[in-house]
Scaffold this motif. Structure first.
Motif, short mmCIF file in Angstrom:
data_model
loop_
_atom_site.label_atom_id
_atom_site.label_comp_id
_atom_site.label_asym_id
_atom_site.label_seq_id
_atom_site.Cartn_x
_atom_site.Cartn_y
_atom_site.Cartn_z
N LEU A 28 26.28 -2.90 -17.32
CA LEU A 28 26.12 -3.83 -16.21
C LEU A 28 24.65 -3.97 -15.87
N GLN A 29 24.26 -5.19 -15.55
CA GLN A 29 22.87 -5.46 -15.20
C GLN A 29 22.45 -4.52 -14.08
N GLY A 30 21.30 -3.87 -14.24
CA GLY A 30 20.81 -2.92 -13.25
C GLY A 30 21.14 -1.47 -13.59
N ASP A 31 22.05 -1.25 -14.55
CA ASP A 31 22.34 0.12 -14.99
C ASP A 31 21.13 0.72 -15.69
N THR A 32 20.93 2.00 -15.55
CA THR A 32 19.96 2.68 -16.39
C THR A 32 20.63 2.96 -17.74
#
Length: 102
Positions: A28-32
């Motif tokens: 997911l966008q924003g996951d490290t």
């Protein structure tokens, strides 16, 4: 293997596609990178010093325990680098290639 992290919320963010050890995954966008990997498996990488598995330790970029590598050999800390579309990483340290001396 069981995942080490379990996602409890925020499942509606945009999906990002990347490659890990030659296999496509979605995060997911924003996951490290750490979250992207440990929501699927129990370890980030093989230790370069012994047969042990490493999964990160400090979670803030200080301990050096969460290194992963780009396909071309660059190093990334999984705990502090966000996933991005098309990223291609490997979880086994690439062999060092030393320059030839003439």
């Amino acid at each position: 293997m069981n995942a080490r992290f379990v996602r409890l919320a925020e499942g509606q963010r945009a999906r990002v596609r990347l490659m890990v050890d030659g296999e496509p995954i979605e995060a997911l966008q924003g996951d490290t990178l750490m979250v992207a990997l440990l929501t699927r498996v129990s370890a980030l990488r093989q230790s370069e010093f012994d047969p042990g598995q490493r999964a990160g330790f400090c979670l803030m970029g200080a301990c050096q325990d969460c290194w992963v590598w780009t396909r071309d050999g660059g190093r990334l800390r999984a705990c502090s680098n966000e996933v991005r579309e098309g990223l291609d990483i490997v979880t086994k340290q690439p062999e060092a290639i030393w320059p030839l001396r003439g």
